[in-house]
Design a protein around this motif. Structure first.
Motif, short mmCIF file in Angstrom:
data_model
loop_
_atom_site.label_atom_id
_atom_site.label_comp_id
_atom_site.label_asym_id
_atom_site.label_seq_id
_atom_site.Cartn_x
_atom_site.Cartn_y
_atom_site.Cartn_z
N LYS A 139 -7.10 1.57 -10.73
CA LYS A 139 -8.24 2.20 -9.97
C LYS A 139 -8.63 1.21 -9.02
O LYS A 139 -8.52 0.24 -9.09
N SER A 140 -8.90 2.23 -7.88
CA SER A 140 -9.58 1.44 -6.62
C SER A 140 -10.47 2.26 -5.87
O SER A 140 -10.37 3.22 -6.09
N GLY A 154 -1.02 -0.90 -8.92
CA GLY A 154 -1.79 0.29 -9.19
C GLY A 154 -3.16 0.05 -9.58
O GLY A 154 -3.68 -0.60 -9.34
N HIS A 187 0.92 -1.21 -0.03
CA HIS A 187 0.09 0.02 0.15
C HIS A 187 0.88 1.10 0.10
O HIS A 187 1.59 1.21 1.09
N ARG A 236 -1.93 3.88 -3.70
CA ARG A 236 -1.73 2.63 -4.65
C ARG A 236 -1.40 1.41 -4.12
O ARG A 236 -0.72 1.32 -3.15
N HIS A 237 -1.90 0.35 -4.84
CA HIS A 237 -1.88 -1.17 -4.04
C HIS A 237 -1.41 -1.86 -5.04
O HIS A 237 -1.42 -1.76 -6.43
#
Length: 100
Positions: free
Chosen positions: A42-43, A40, A9, A55-56
């Motif tokens: 969209k989340s 990364g 994260h 970003r994940h």
């Protein structure tokens, strides 16, 4: 045998500097068998607080031991200094679940 994962994260503070980390870590992790499941993109966070711009990443490995070896690789530790200088991050190495 359960798979292993590296989950990150990350809030990038220096996007230009962070690019060097992504370029440098990719071949190291792939050499350890990483499969890039999330990087990364969209989340949404329907529950909990997530800092804006976080970003994940999720990298899958054949085992927990392989994931841990990738993280502990001296070459990865060296390149991770760029991430630490350009972003705030939480990195987790975790064993996957297997149905019994």
């Amino acid at each position: 045998m359960p798979k292993g994962y590296i989950i990150g994260h990350i809030v990038v503070n220096d996007p230009e500097g962070y690019k060097a980390y992504v370029t440098g870590d990719t071949p190291i992790l792939k050499a350890h068998g990483a499969r890039f499941l999330v990087r990364g993109g969209k989340s949404e966070a329907p529950e909990g607080d997530v800092p804006e711009g976080m970003r994940h990443v999720v990298f899958e490995f054949d085992s927990f031991e392989a994931a841990k070896a990738a993280y502990e690789d001296p070459a990865y530790q060296e390149i991770s200094l760029i991430r630490k200088a350009t972003a705030e991050s939480t990195i987790i190495v975790v064993e996957g679940h297997t149905d019994v």
